[in-house]
Design a protein around this motif. Sequence first.
Motif, PDB file in Angstrom:
ATOM      1  N   GLU A 180     -55.738   9.471 134.888  1.00  0.00           N
ATOM      2  CA  GLU A 180     -56.401  10.332 134.298  1.00  0.00           C
ATOM      3  C   GLU A 180     -55.831  11.820 134.250  1.00  0.00           C
ATOM      4  N   ILE A 181     -55.168  12.086 135.681  1.00  0.00           N
ATOM      5  CA  ILE A 181     -54.592  13.368 135.843  1.00  0.00           C
ATOM      6  C   ILE A 181     -53.441  13.537 135.112  1.00  0.00           C
ATOM      7  N   ASN A 182     -52.677  12.487 134.609  1.00  0.00           N
ATOM      8  CA  ASN A 182     -51.382  12.729 133.884  1.00  0.00           C
ATOM      9  C   ASN A 182     -51.736  13.138 132.549  1.00  0.00           C
ATOM     10  N   ILE A 183     -52.821  12.167 131.962  1.00  0.00           N
ATOM     11  CA  ILE A 183     -53.320  12.793 130.582  1.00  0.00           C
ATOM     12  C   ILE A 183     -53.719  13.964 130.437  1.00  0.00           C
ATOM     13  N   GLY A 184     -54.736  14.326 131.290  1.00  0.00           N
ATOM     14  CA  GLY A 184     -55.298  15.853 131.349  1.00  0.00           C
ATOM     15  C   GLY A 184     -54.336  16.900 131.388  1.00  0.00           C
ATOM     16  N   PHE A 185     -53.366  16.614 132.390  1.00  0.00           N
ATOM     17  CA  PHE A 185     -52.147  17.814 132.515  1.00  0.00           C
ATOM     18  C   PHE A 185     -51.415  17.688 131.026  1.00  0.00           C
ATOM     19  N   GLN A 186     -51.146  16.734 130.401  1.00  0.00           N
ATOM     20  CA  GLN A 186     -50.513  16.787 129.350  1.00  0.00           C
ATOM     21  C   GLN A 186     -51.166  17.629 128.183  1.00  0.00           C
ATOM     22  N   ILE A 187     -52.592  17.211 128.178  1.00  0.00           N
ATOM     23  CA  ILE A 187     -53.479  17.871 127.282  1.00  0.00           C
ATOM     24  C   ILE A 187     -53.489  19.451 127.561  1.00  0.00           C
ATOM     25  N   GLY A 188     -53.560  19.810 128.758  1.00  0.00           N
ATOM     26  CA  GLY A 188     -53.364  21.250 129.240  1.00  0.00           C
ATOM     27  C   GLY A 188     -52.089  21.925 128.877  1.00  0.00           C
ATOM     28  N   VAL A 189     -51.093  21.098 129.080  1.00  0.00           N
ATOM     29  CA  VAL A 189     -49.619  21.689 128.542  1.00  0.00           C
ATOM     30  C   VAL A 189     -49.652  22.010 127.371  1.00  0.00           C
ATOM     31  N   ALA A 190     -50.156  20.818 126.537  1.00  0.00           N
ATOM     32  CA  ALA A 190     -49.935  21.175 124.905  1.00  0.00           C
ATOM     33  C   ALA A 190     -50.754  22.195 124.394  1.00  0.00           C
ATOM     34  N   SER A 191     -51.604  22.887 125.153  1.00  0.00           N
ATOM     35  CA  SER A 191     -52.401  24.080 124.819  1.00  0.00           C
ATOM     36  C   SER A 191     -51.729  25.470 125.170  1.00  0.00           C
ATOM     37  N   THR A 192     -50.436  25.432 126.023  1.00  0.00           N
ATOM     38  CA  THR A 192     -49.787  26.699 126.277  1.00  0.00           C
ATOM     39  C   THR A 192     -48.490  26.507 125.752  1.00  0.00           C
ATOM     40  N   SER A 193     -47.798  27.708 126.150  1.00  0.00           N
ATOM     41  CA  SER A 193     -46.571  27.832 125.584  1.00  0.00           C
ATOM     42  C   SER A 193     -45.444  27.150 126.333  1.00  0.00           C
ATOM     43  N   ILE A 194     -45.652  26.696 127.462  1.00  0.00           N
ATOM     44  CA  ILE A 194     -44.463  26.054 128.272  1.00  0.00           C
ATOM     45  C   ILE A 194     -44.416  24.402 128.062  1.00  0.00           C
ATOM     46  N   GLY A 195     -43.416  23.955 128.724  1.00  0.00           N
ATOM     47  CA  GLY A 195     -43.327  22.305 128.305  1.00  0.00           C
ATOM     48  C   GLY A 195     -43.270  21.731 129.670  1.00  0.00           C
ATOM     49  N   ASN A 196     -42.950  20.579 129.564  1.00  0.00           N
ATOM     50  CA  ASN A 196     -42.636  19.675 130.953  1.00  0.00           C
ATOM     51  C   ASN A 196     -41.877  20.363 131.856  1.00  0.00           C
TER      52      ASN A 196
END
Length: 652
Positions: A180-196
């Motif tokens: 769940e933490i991996n999915i939640g982290f990608q959801i949060g990153v997708a709502s910001t200007s930074i990438g992986n």
Amino acid sequence: MVFVSKKKQKLLDIGYKRGESSRKRGIQHKYGNNSSANTRYERLERSAFIARIHTSDNILTFHDVDGSETPVKPLRPRVNRASYVDRFKVSASSKVHPDLRTNKIYVPALLQTMMSTENRKHRLCNSKCRGDLVIDGVASIKWGFGWKERLKCTRCLYVGKHYKLFNEVNTKGKGRRSAEINIGFQIGVASTSIGNTSSRRIMNTSNIIAPTPNAMQKQANKVCAALKCLNEKSMAAVRKNLVAENAQIGQKDASMVNVEGDTCYNNPIFNSDATPFQAGTIAVTTMCENNTKNKQILGVHIANKLCRAAAVLRNKGKQVECPNHRGHCSANVSEREQIGDEGKWNRSLSTQLSQDIKIANFTCDGDSRAFQGVSRSQSHRVGHLKDLRHLGNSLKREINKAPFSKDMLRGHTRSSVRNRFALSVKSRCMAELKAAHRTHQGKIETLKRVMPEVISTIVLCFRGYCGNQCAKNSYVCSGNKRQAKNFMPANVKVKMVASDQEVLKKCIEMVLGPMALEATKLLTTTQKCEAVNRSYQAVTPKNVTFSRNCVGRIHGQVHKLNQGYADSVLEKTSELNASLTPGSKVIGQIGYEDRSIRNQKRPSRVTKARALRASTRDRKYRLHEEMHYCRGISDPKPDYSSLPHLQHHKYA
């Protein structure tokens, strides 16, 4: 026999051998010519040697700042010293594994279960052992941001089993389940200007072991695809709810909706030296409803020319055409197509919206192709409304280019004073239009009847005759000469001849003429779409290209704008089976952030912000006036009236 480490042996292999000369492209270079008594020799490190060495007649030398040779002669370089990061690669002697001294993310409840269970098992296996159970750092298993750990005893040989210290998503299918933490982290990153890449740097500088780049990219691809599907369902629900509300309020045709639209690009679309085509590669077309004050987003169309897979294949010499080539293709537009064809994008989007609604009036900027695309996709006649902001800017540009006489603003620089004059006329016309709509309650026939007098009054006001006519015919000026001086310096007088008055009237009719009044009858703008375009930059900035996941990021941002921050986060995590813990401090922090965003949009806050911007603008214009118009204003100016070759050019 002398044993050396692998690192030292590698350095010995790549370094220069005794008596060996430097070779480059098959040419043997020498390290110096006949030496003298003043010659000095220096042996630099390999990195410095490569950066400073020059070749002159197959002789290696150093150069001074003026390009001449220095008296110092180079020797064969020595091996580079160990870098700063290489010193940290060697762990200090310690009984604790170095990874156990970093920051790891565990679920406290699962960690507590592991500790209590293993303590009981350890006592049952060896009740006399007085050792401590510690985490076996060597056997740790990483699963993105999650970890699987096991305990071992410091005295006896007891070793426990691995425990998952992260929550898994409840999904069906083969393979390991995502954390769940991996999915939640990608959801949060997708709502910001930074990438992986940027997020991994943040994790590493925080002494947190980050997931591998490939694992993060694969997870991001899945999350962004799910965000696109979620937002498409959400926008469809918005359209259906809008039609239902139209029926509740008694609208004649519940499916008829007023719409505003605009298109933005990731880069300026004008040509550059890098490509003969338009420079933009991503075009995002947005349509919002104008029936309500919420102005929710009804649909989004994304045209993308970027494809990372095709670029890799082309570098290998293969002929690849986007879209729909073999493998994954993120582009949906061919390189040959025009990215600035707003008519095509609006037609495609309006066709998609026509399944749920009908477009009654379409508000757009001055680009007529957008309206033509919408009109062709609808089976009925669509009204074409002008955006007030773009119309006002068009008025300003035309006044700057208008053929006024050269004596109209005599004695002042044209570029600055004329621009101030254009701004003042634009501000006055917009204020008159909005005030007249409020007074006559938007009745177009009444507005068409009174506006000719208003136009004549505006011209008189700017000529300096502000008094009874303004008090009688104007809706914003009471005859105090303030409205004509919004941006103009106080000591500048406008001297208009008859031709200047006619030219100014023609310009004003762009906003207050009969045709303009008909095109702005609802006072609609594209400000909502412009705000949405700016919000896209928060997830797809212009300096970063998310060729694979730009679609998912934009759809995720649209979902947040429609549903609100808190509801959007909860819906996204629930859709991807990574639900947040109810009653936790995480929910409290999300609610606090959502309240802060809503407070910034309150009418009182918006009114104060507008007043602050207006006062700041007035202060800057007054400051500019003091600096440039009140000093040296009486200096003599050259008189060109006697020059015969300028007599034929009446207009400035």
